[in-house]
Design a protein around this motif. Sequence first.
Motif, PDB file in Angstrom:
ATOM      1  N   ALA A   1     -23.296 -46.344  -9.028  1.00  0.00           N
ATOM      2  CA  ALA A   1     -23.451 -44.903  -8.816  1.00  0.00           C
ATOM      3  C   ALA A   1     -24.662 -44.605  -7.937  1.00  0.00           C
ATOM      4  CB  ALA A   1     -23.594 -44.198 -10.164  1.00  0.00           C
ATOM      5  N   ALA A   2     -25.703 -45.407  -8.084  1.00  0.00           N
ATOM      6  CA  ALA A   2     -26.925 -45.184  -7.315  1.00  0.00           C
ATOM      7  C   ALA A   2     -26.808 -45.701  -5.881  1.00  0.00           C
ATOM      8  CB  ALA A   2     -28.104 -45.863  -8.011  1.00  0.00           C
TER       9      ALA A   2
ATOM     10  N   GLN B   1     -20.785 -49.332  -3.485  1.00  0.00           N
ATOM     11  CA  GLN B   1     -19.632 -49.092  -4.358  1.00  0.00           C
ATOM     12  C   GLN B   1     -18.341 -48.971  -3.540  1.00  0.00           C
ATOM     13  OE1 GLN B   1     -17.828 -45.694  -7.403  1.00  0.00           O
ATOM     14  NE2 GLN B   1     -19.968 -45.594  -6.819  1.00  0.00           N
ATOM     15  N   GLU B   2     -18.407 -48.264  -2.416  1.00  0.00           N
ATOM     16  CA  GLU B   2     -17.204 -48.106  -1.596  1.00  0.00           C
ATOM     17  C   GLU B   2     -16.753 -49.445  -1.026  1.00  0.00           C
ATOM     18  OE1 GLU B   2     -15.344 -45.466  -1.555  1.00  0.00           O
ATOM     19  OE2 GLU B   2     -16.825 -44.615  -2.906  1.00  0.00           O
ATOM     20  N   LYS B   3     -17.710 -50.287  -0.691  1.00  0.00           N
ATOM     21  CA  LYS B   3     -17.369 -51.606  -0.178  1.00  0.00           C
ATOM     22  C   LYS B   3     -16.679 -52.435  -1.262  1.00  0.00           C
ATOM     23  CE  LYS B   3     -19.567 -55.342   2.477  1.00  0.00           C
ATOM     24  NZ  LYS B   3     -18.580 -55.276   3.574  1.00  0.00           N
ATOM     25  N   VAL B   4     -17.159 -52.312  -2.495  1.00  0.00           N
ATOM     26  CA  VAL B   4     -16.522 -53.002  -3.617  1.00  0.00           C
ATOM     27  C   VAL B   4     -15.096 -52.485  -3.807  1.00  0.00           C
ATOM     28  CG1 VAL B   4     -16.570 -53.357  -6.119  1.00  0.00           C
ATOM     29  CG2 VAL B   4     -18.696 -53.496  -4.809  1.00  0.00           C
ATOM     30  N   PHE B   5     -14.943 -51.168  -3.765  1.00  0.00           N
ATOM     31  CA  PHE B   5     -13.606 -50.588  -3.933  1.00  0.00           C
ATOM     32  C   PHE B   5     -12.645 -51.088  -2.866  1.00  0.00           C
ATOM     33  CE2 PHE B   5     -10.692 -47.276  -2.365  1.00  0.00           C
ATOM     34  CZ  PHE B   5      -9.783 -47.291  -3.414  1.00  0.00           C
ATOM     35  N   GLU B   6     -13.108 -51.124  -1.616  1.00  0.00           N
ATOM     36  CA  GLU B   6     -12.239 -51.587  -0.532  1.00  0.00           C
ATOM     37  C   GLU B   6     -11.778 -53.017  -0.792  1.00  0.00           C
ATOM     38  OE1 GLU B   6     -11.094 -49.805   1.722  1.00  0.00           O
ATOM     39  OE2 GLU B   6     -12.431 -48.094   1.932  1.00  0.00           O
ATOM     40  N   GLU B   7     -12.683 -53.852  -1.280  1.00  0.00           N
ATOM     41  CA  GLU B   7     -12.323 -55.239  -1.563  1.00  0.00           C
ATOM     42  C   GLU B   7     -11.306 -55.322  -2.700  1.00  0.00           C
ATOM     43  OE1 GLU B   7     -15.029 -59.107  -1.795  1.00  0.00           O
ATOM     44  OE2 GLU B   7     -15.097 -57.982  -3.687  1.00  0.00           O
TER      45      GLU B   7
ATOM     46  N   LEU C   1     -23.598 -40.046  -9.993  1.00  0.00           N
ATOM     47  CA  LEU C   1     -24.590 -39.508 -10.916  1.00  0.00           C
ATOM     48  C   LEU C   1     -24.533 -37.984 -10.936  1.00  0.00           C
ATOM     49  CD1 LEU C   1     -27.510 -41.788  -9.736  1.00  0.00           C
ATOM     50  CD2 LEU C   1     -26.426 -41.912 -11.977  1.00  0.00           C
ATOM     51  N   PRO C   2     -24.652 -37.366 -12.097  1.00  0.00           N
ATOM     52  CA  PRO C   2     -24.775 -35.911 -12.130  1.00  0.00           C
ATOM     53  C   PRO C   2     -25.962 -35.464 -11.277  1.00  0.00           C
ATOM     54  CG  PRO C   2     -24.456 -36.785 -14.355  1.00  0.00           C
ATOM     55  CD  PRO C   2     -24.704 -37.952 -13.459  1.00  0.00           C
ATOM     56  N   PRO C   3     -25.884 -34.277 -10.671  1.00  0.00           N
ATOM     57  CA  PRO C   3     -26.928 -33.836  -9.735  1.00  0.00           C
ATOM     58  C   PRO C   3     -28.343 -33.856 -10.302  1.00  0.00           C
ATOM     59  CG  PRO C   3     -25.032 -32.367  -9.654  1.00  0.00           C
ATOM     60  CD  PRO C   3     -24.789 -33.300 -10.791  1.00  0.00           C
TER      61      PRO C   3
ATOM     62  N   PHE D   1     -17.042 -39.776 -13.455  1.00  0.00           N
ATOM     63  CA  PHE D   1     -15.946 -40.647 -13.025  1.00  0.00           C
ATOM     64  C   PHE D   1     -14.864 -39.779 -12.371  1.00  0.00           C
ATOM     65  CE2 PHE D   1     -17.987 -42.780 -16.571  1.00  0.00           C
ATOM     66  CZ  PHE D   1     -18.098 -44.103 -16.127  1.00  0.00           C
ATOM     67  N   SER D   2     -14.664 -39.962 -11.070  1.00  0.00           N
ATOM     68  CA  SER D   2     -13.666 -39.175 -10.336  1.00  0.00           C
ATOM     69  C   SER D   2     -12.476 -40.079  -9.995  1.00  0.00           C
ATOM     70  CB  SER D   2     -14.268 -38.615  -9.051  1.00  0.00           C
ATOM     71  OG  SER D   2     -15.422 -37.848  -9.349  1.00  0.00           O
ATOM     72  N   ALA D   3     -11.278 -39.606 -10.315  1.00  0.00           N
ATOM     73  CA  ALA D   3     -10.074 -40.428 -10.105  1.00  0.00           C
ATOM     74  C   ALA D   3      -9.879 -40.732  -8.627  1.00  0.00           C
ATOM     75  CB  ALA D   3      -8.863 -39.707 -10.667  1.00  0.00           C
ATOM     76  N   ARG D   4      -9.540 -41.980  -8.311  1.00  0.00           N
ATOM     77  CA  ARG D   4      -9.262 -42.392  -6.944  1.00  0.00           C
ATOM     78  C   ARG D   4      -7.848 -41.975  -6.539  1.00  0.00           C
ATOM     79  NH1 ARG D   4     -13.500 -44.625  -3.812  1.00  0.00           N
ATOM     80  NH2 ARG D   4     -14.850 -45.880  -5.150  1.00  0.00           N
ATOM     81  N   LYS D   5      -7.669 -41.716  -5.229  1.00  0.00           N
ATOM     82  CA  LYS D   5      -6.349 -41.372  -4.725  1.00  0.00           C
ATOM     83  C   LYS D   5      -5.647 -42.585  -4.111  1.00  0.00           C
ATOM     84  CE  LYS D   5      -7.660 -36.594  -3.764  1.00  0.00           C
ATOM     85  NZ  LYS D   5      -7.842 -35.551  -2.709  1.00  0.00           N
TER      86      LYS D   5
END
Length: 524
Positions: A314-315, A320-326, A462-464, A489-493
């Motif tokens: 989250a930080a 995180q996006e790179k992990v998701f892509e993998e 993280l919350p604001p 936690f926001s659902a992925r599309k």
Amino acid sequence: MNAVMEQLAFWGSCFTFLSLAFGLMWLQSLKDLPPGPWGLPILGYLPWIDREKPQKTMMDLAKRYGKIFSLSMGSLFTVVLTDPQLIKEALSRDVFTDRANLYLTHGIMRGNGIIAAQGPKWREQRRFLTSFLKNAGMLKVGSKRDHMQNRILVGVSEACEMIKRSDGAPADPLKILIHTMGNVMNELLFGITYPEGDPQWEYLQELAVEGVKLIGVAGPLNFLPFLRFLPSFRRTTKYILEGQKATHEEYKAISQGQSPENQDNLLFMFKKEMASGRGEHFSEEQMCYLLADMFGAGLETSLTTLRWFLLFMAANPFIQEKVFEEIYANTKEKDTPELVDLPQMPYLEACIYETQRIRPVVPLGIPHGAREDAELGGYRIPQGSMILVPQFVLHMDPQVWVDPDRFDPARFFDSNTKKLVRDHSHFMPFQCGKRVCIGEEMARMMLFLFGAAILKKFSVSLPPETDLQVLLPGENGITWAPSHHLLVFSARKHPEIHKEATKAVSDPFPTRAFVDLMQSMGPL
């Protein structure tokens, strides 16, 4: 009068001579011990150990005294090892397989279970546990491993459902993970699971969370047991002992109500061994301590690491996006990643390693004890010494790790081959040697399956109002855990991955181009 004065002078001379003699003998006894700081009588060096960050104190002392040094913690002589070669040598020797004489291990656990056990009891119980865990699926390959995976995936599925119910509102990851990961352990150890919201289960969860905060490896109660009679320490001791009693009573109740058909669990196998009469240390008392150790250590290691992992994801949104892509590139057709997918996800694996490096669950290690006088690194190690292996010092050494306070998974890749480096001399998240963590393989399974599934289905933020500077120091007890926090936690599309983004997955080193690419793609 002169005779009296002569007598006084004689006895004064004797006292001076004896004092000098004993002083010289004492200094002689110190000369072949590892170097280290002086301490006070009774207290030793305890007054100078940072209660909030004891690992930082050990880091400072290591800089001053080197790869092996000593200090007194209360009356307990302590040898601290910070060199990988010395650590591997020490922890592979039988003489250092005992446990230090701490109030936690000897006063509360009384040498029972597996963590505090030593000698013949430890060897017998470790053989039993190793056999059980292998049979349960703690293996690198095979159908039994698939069976263990399916057990874990039940918890993974429930965790994702609980996260989904948060509907994008800030949620407490501890509440979700302790229930679902805890039930994985419950099913493995007892053959049962608890429903969400069960009062007894929530009490056991509270004990698991609070208990590890109350007695730290460097806590004064461990070295000065008489403190338990003081009001503040009396409350701590009372809470721990009452929690221990309640936990053991719950285990006995589960044991009495266990169905004969419910055989695929540790409790059944222990009772079977106890009934056979073959083992010397299979008793109801040992059963309760062993189950508590396996639940606490098995859950705490994975739970705390996963909490830190999600917090660092989250930080660090670009990582995180790179992990998701993998993850997505390798599991498009699957609802949930499986262990067979792990070799194709080196960047995710590196992120887990980096979490274990920068926030070791047990930053001071689990203390060992010297069974008898021994030699190590050219120094004498007296019988009864505590042997401390502070993982934090190894994992945060600036001469080994560039900018060690920065979360950077790329440090686990070879800069030339860009291949993942799994065996690093200064990386020991599970310690090593004869008492290496017995549940290492299960912890790896849990971290991958939970982490990959959550990051495939949800983006974590993280919350604001979150202040990372408050969260990242964490809380020190027996383990080093994050302070209480919430995550969104926001659902992925799950869109089709852009070709250039897919290409970027193969490069473990984040580049400005990759960051710009992710920004141009917008939210996923």
